[in-house]
Enzyme design. Sequence first.
Site, mmCIF file in Angstrom:
data_model
loop_
_atom_site.group_PDB
_atom_site.id
_atom_site.type_symbol
_atom_site.label_atom_id
_atom_site.label_comp_id
_atom_site.label_asym_id
_atom_site.label_seq_id
_atom_site.Cartn_x
_atom_site.Cartn_y
_atom_site.Cartn_z
ATOM 1 N N ASP A 119 0.818 -1.224 0.000
ATOM 2 C CA ASP A 119 0.000 0.000 0.000
ATOM 3 C C ASP A 119 0.850 1.271 0.000
ATOM 4 O OD1 ASP A 119 -2.340 -1.685 0.386
ATOM 5 O OD2 ASP A 119 -1.746 -1.825 2.479
ATOM 6 N N LYS A 172 2.559 2.325 -5.178
ATOM 7 C CA LYS A 172 3.305 1.902 -6.360
ATOM 8 C C LYS A 172 2.554 2.210 -7.644
ATOM 9 C CE LYS A 172 3.454 -2.253 -4.632
ATOM 10 N NZ LYS A 172 2.946 -1.948 -3.279
ATOM 11 N N ASN A 206 -5.384 -9.564 -4.731
ATOM 12 C CA ASN A 206 -5.633 -8.852 -3.474
ATOM 13 C C ASN A 206 -4.889 -7.518 -3.465
ATOM 14 O OD1 ASN A 206 -3.032 -9.930 -3.328
ATOM 15 N ND2 ASN A 206 -3.114 -10.206 -1.125
ATOM 16 N N HIS A 231 -3.686 -1.600 -7.034
ATOM 17 C CA HIS A 231 -2.877 -0.432 -7.356
ATOM 18 C C HIS A 231 -3.811 0.712 -7.716
ATOM 19 C CE1 HIS A 231 1.146 -2.654 -8.292
ATOM 20 N NE2 HIS A 231 0.718 -2.820 -7.062
ATOM 21 N N GLN A 286 2.259 -5.779 -3.434
ATOM 22 C CA GLN A 286 2.499 -5.849 -1.983
ATOM 23 C C GLN A 286 3.809 -5.125 -1.626
ATOM 24 O OE1 GLN A 286 1.933 -9.294 -3.351
ATOM 25 N NE2 GLN A 286 -0.154 -9.591 -2.723
ATOM 26 N N GLN A 312 -9.397 -1.319 7.066
ATOM 27 C CA GLN A 312 -8.655 -0.185 7.610
ATOM 28 C C GLN A 312 -7.211 -0.592 7.878
ATOM 29 O OE1 GLN A 312 -10.520 2.022 10.732
ATOM 30 N NE2 GLN A 312 -8.636 3.072 11.322
#
Length: 423
Positions: A13, A16, A38, A41, A224, A304
Amino acid sequence: MTVDLLLGLQWGDEGKGKIVDVLTSNYDIIARFQGGPNAGHTLEFDGIKHVLRTIPSGIFHKNSVNIIGNGVVIDPVVFQKEIEGLEKFNLDIKSKLIISRKAHLILPTHRLLDAASEASKGKAKIGSTLKGIGPTYMDKTGRNGLRVGDIELEDFKERYRALADKHEAMIAFYDVNIQYNLAELEKEFFEAIEELKKLDFIDSEEYMHQAQKAGKSILCEGAQGSLLDVDFGTYPFVTSSNTTAAGACTGLGIAPNKIKEVYGIFKAYVTRVGSGPFPTELFDEVGATMARVGNEFGSVTGRQRRCGWLDLVALKYAVQVNGVTQLMMMKGDVLSGFETLKVCTEYNYKGQNISHFPYNIEPENVTPVYKEFKGWKQDLTGLTTYDQLPIELKEYIEFIEKEIEVPIKIVSVGPDRKQTITK
C-alpha cells in the site's frame, strides 16, 4: 535497453500504482512479476480514481505494452470484471495486454480453501484476504497447479476437475462451516475463462529476451511490499510470493545482470493491513488521524490499515535486500499538521539497542527507539517544486537519506499523478 524495477519497501500500500503511472511514459513495456488480485494499485488522474488488481498500471498509456508475468496468479473472474471496468475508457486492451502461459490460475476452490484454512486457525489467523492466493501458490510449489497455458489444452476441463475434487476433499478435512455453491462458482469461472482466451498468451521469458535484444525499455512492477516477502518478510504474516527484487527475475525470466535501477517506494509513515507484528504502530489519536487524513483503507479489501511512525530499521533492511538505487517517498502531505514527528532509528531488542532487522520483531522482543522532529503546518498538496517544501519536511527527508544512504528522488504530495515533486 533498460530493465528497471519498482518495489514497495514496507507492508504494501505504498503507492506503487501511482508511481508506475507517473513513470510509464519513459518505458515501452510494463511487466507485473508476482502477486494476485488482493493487491490493488490505485491511480488517480483527470478527477477519476482507478483501482487495478491484476493488470499492470501502464494500461492507461497508449504506447506501452503491459505484461502479466509467470510469477503472477490470476483469478479469471476477478480479471474479467477488471477488464469490464476499463471498457468505458476505450482502451485497446487486446493489443496492450498480454499474459504469460506460465502464470497460475486461481480456481474457485482455491478461494474456498483459503476461507476454510483461515477459519480453522481461529485467533491465530494470519489475516488472509481470502482471494485464494495462498492456496494457489501452494499448488504451484506442490506441482499441482493449473496454468494459463493449460487453457489451450484439449483436456483442460478434466485437469480442472481433478484438482477441484482434490480441493473439496481438503476443505472437508478442515471441518469448518463453509457455505458454497460450487456449480454456480464454476459456471462463472468457465465463462471468465472464455473471456481470458480473447487475449494473447505468450512465452513471456522469450518475449522479454527479444524485447531486450530490440532495445526496449522495461519497467517491472511488484505487488504488496518487501516486508510481506515469503522469505524476508514478517513470516508467517506474509504473502505467498517473493515481493523483493529477486522476484522480478523469477517472475518474468529476466537475468539479474540485466537490471539497472531499483526504485524503492515508501510512505512517510508506515501502514499495515491484517495481522502481524508492527513495532511503530500507534494506538492513539495520532494514529487515528494518520488513517483518516491518509484515507488508509484497502483499495481492494476496504480494510482499515494500521498506522505508525516511520521505521528506519525496517526501511534500511528492505533497501539492502532489494539493492535499491533510488527512493520515492509517498504521502508526505498526510504528516502536515502534526506538532512533532517521530522516526524509529533503532530497536531495543531483548534489552540491547540494535540497528538491524532481527528474526523476530514481536512486541515482547522489540521496543522502538525514536528520534523526534519538528512538524509543519503547511498544506503540501498544491506544491510543485522541492524548493517550495517547508524546511521541516526537507530536514525530515535529508535525515532519511543520510540514514539509508540512498537518495530520495520523488516526493509525492497527493494522490493525483500531477501531485508529484521530483527532487
